[in-house]
Design a protein around this motif. Structure first.
Motif, PDB file in Angstrom:
ATOM      1  N   GLY A 198      -5.426   5.735  -0.617  1.00  0.00           N
ATOM      2  CA  GLY A 198      -4.416   4.676  -0.670  1.00  0.00           C
ATOM      3  C   GLY A 198      -4.596   3.807  -1.908  1.00  0.00           C
ATOM      4  O   GLY A 198      -5.720   3.557  -2.347  1.00  0.00           O
ATOM      5  N   ALA A 214       0.826  -1.211   0.000  1.00  0.00           N
ATOM      6  CA  ALA A 214       0.000   0.000   0.000  1.00  0.00           C
ATOM      7  C   ALA A 214       0.863   1.265   0.000  1.00  0.00           C
ATOM      8  O   ALA A 214       1.845   1.360   0.728  1.00  0.00           O
ATOM      9  N   VAL A 222      -5.407   2.649   4.014  1.00  0.00           N
ATOM     10  CA  VAL A 222      -4.002   2.720   4.524  1.00  0.00           C
ATOM     11  C   VAL A 222      -3.978   3.515   5.819  1.00  0.00           C
ATOM     12  O   VAL A 222      -4.834   4.348   6.068  1.00  0.00           O
ATOM     13  N   VAL A 267       4.748   5.693   2.580  1.00  0.00           N
ATOM     14  CA  VAL A 267       4.561   4.284   2.927  1.00  0.00           C
ATOM     15  C   VAL A 267       5.011   4.097   4.364  1.00  0.00           C
ATOM     16  O   VAL A 267       6.059   4.620   4.763  1.00  0.00           O
ATOM     17  N   LYS A 326       0.276   5.542   0.320  1.00  0.00           N
ATOM     18  CA  LYS A 326      -0.707   6.599   0.600  1.00  0.00           C
ATOM     19  C   LYS A 326      -0.379   7.799  -0.276  1.00  0.00           C
ATOM     20  O   LYS A 326       0.781   8.225  -0.373  1.00  0.00           O
ATOM     21  N   GLU A 356      -6.616  12.422   1.132  1.00  0.00           N
ATOM     22  CA  GLU A 356      -5.666  11.305   1.131  1.00  0.00           C
ATOM     23  C   GLU A 356      -6.372  10.059   0.608  1.00  0.00           C
ATOM     24  O   GLU A 356      -7.540   9.835   0.907  1.00  0.00           O
TER      25      GLU A 356
END
Length: 371
Positions: free
Chosen positions: A323, A285, A371, A299, A287, A321
């Motif tokens: 992910g 993942a 995330v 990350v 972000k 934001e």
């Protein structure tokens, strides 16, 4: 059967047909390549796995016409190791095939031609042509999104269908694994108007893509609801189609995403690649923090620490934001050829639409991650 052929020509052809043959076969004849020498000076090579069949015709000096079958991988390995520029003599009789080149001499067991299955006889109702370059684009821009999950077998290929767009009649190719979707659109070719919706299997896509690297001009495509045939130059590839229903993917393409991010795809790709170095294999993942005219990629990994990088961008909506799976995002960015890519976003939980521009034939949808 007796024929002589240049090593380079034989090797190239065997390379095309032997890759269809599965390494492990419970049916011995399926490990073999069918070799048919014609009095007119042609050698026909054929291989199949019962779902896919490749036939290639090449020029040879034929002394005695005839047909036999011999291990595809063994013959390919022999041809690969023979000296460059050598002439290869193939002679089959009484259950054996003799392969001679220079001082090398091999005797290989053969199986009768009558045991060899053929899946590709008969005409297919829909026929059209596509330029080699266009078919390469269709495959390259979509195949990375083909699902490898065998339980959802109907997603294990590229879906081809005709439709009407604002621009007129089109042919669309789509692939999805449930996490991302790739779609590529071309003008509908003449002859394709009544074609059925078909799903071309992953192995067929892989094999036809190899053949396209050495092809030029147009590819003749014939298909029915259950089979598809590609003819290019001296090679003909026929495959069964996936018997299933592809989901209505148009429902997942967002139309109301109001936040627009424009960024250089290479800069974003490299940034994602760098920060994802520490991402855990399990989640991968990354972000993506969006603020005025910049992106912050970050990350966090419990085992490996944290990483962050800023990338310049054009963005003037509210800060947010979201992910993404780093590999899925990189796969899509790697397909963008231009200097700008558009990401149309809604919120952290909604799918994101990615494309080069409104007029671009390629369109991608990526599902977000928590995330």
């Amino acid at each position: 059967m007796k024929a002589t052929i240049e090593r380079a020509v034989l090797l190239k052809s065997l390379g095309h047909v032997q890759s269809v043959v599965e390494r492990r076969n419970t049916i011995p004849i399926l490990s073999n390549v069918l070799i048919e020498a014609d009095a007119s000076g042609q050698l026909k090579l054929m291989a199949t796995d019962l779902d896919l069949q490749v036939v290639e015709t090449i020029a040879a000096k034929v002394e005695t016409a005839g047909t036999t079958t011999v291990s595809a991988h063994t013959l390919f390995e022999i041809a690969r190791k023979l000296p460059e520029g050598s002439e290869v003599s193939l002679a089959a009789a009484e259950g054996k095939m003799q392969v001679k080149a220079g001082r090398s001499n091999f005797n290989l067991p053969t199986l009768p031609r009558d045991d060899f299955p053929v899946i590709a006889e008969g005409d297919l109702p829909t026929n059209f042509e596509l330029p080699v370059a266009e078919l390469i684009q269709i495959i390259d821009k979509t195949r990375f999104a083909i699902s490898t999950e065998e339980t959802r077998y109907y997603l294990n290929g590229i879906f081809l269908h005709v439709a009407e767009d604002a621009t007129g009649p089109v042919l669309k190719a789509a692939a999805t694994d449930g996490h991302r979707l790739a779609r590529y659109t071309v003008t509908r070719p003449d002859g394709a108007s009544s074609m059925p919706d078909v799903i071309v299997p992953r192995k067929c896509v892989t094999e036809i893509r190899k053949l396209l690297d050495e092809a030029e001009g147009n590819v003749e495509i014939s298909l029915s609801a259950s089979k598809i045939r590609f003819q290019l130059g001296h090679a003909i590839l026929t495959s069964k189609l996936i018997d299933g229903t592809f989901p209505d993917y148009s429902r997942v393409i967002p139309t109301a995403n109001d936040k627009l991010l424009k960024v250089d795809p290479k800069s974003l790709y490299q940034g994602v690649d760098r920060v994802s170095t520490i991402a855990s294999e399990k989640t991968r993942a990354v972000k993506v923090g969006l603020d005025k005219d910049r992106i912050t990629l970050s990350v966090t990994s419990p085992e490996n620490g944290t990483a962050a990088e800023e990338v310049a961008a054009v963005y003037d909506s509210e800060a947010m934001e979201i992910g993404f799976n780093a590999r899925y995002l990189s796969d899509i960015l790697g397909q963008v050829d231009g200097d700008t890519v558009e990401l149309h976003l809604a919120d952290a939980n909604a799918p994101t639409l990615i494309r080069e521009s409104e007029k671009s034939p390629a369109l991608y949808v990526l599902m977000p991650m928590r995330v």
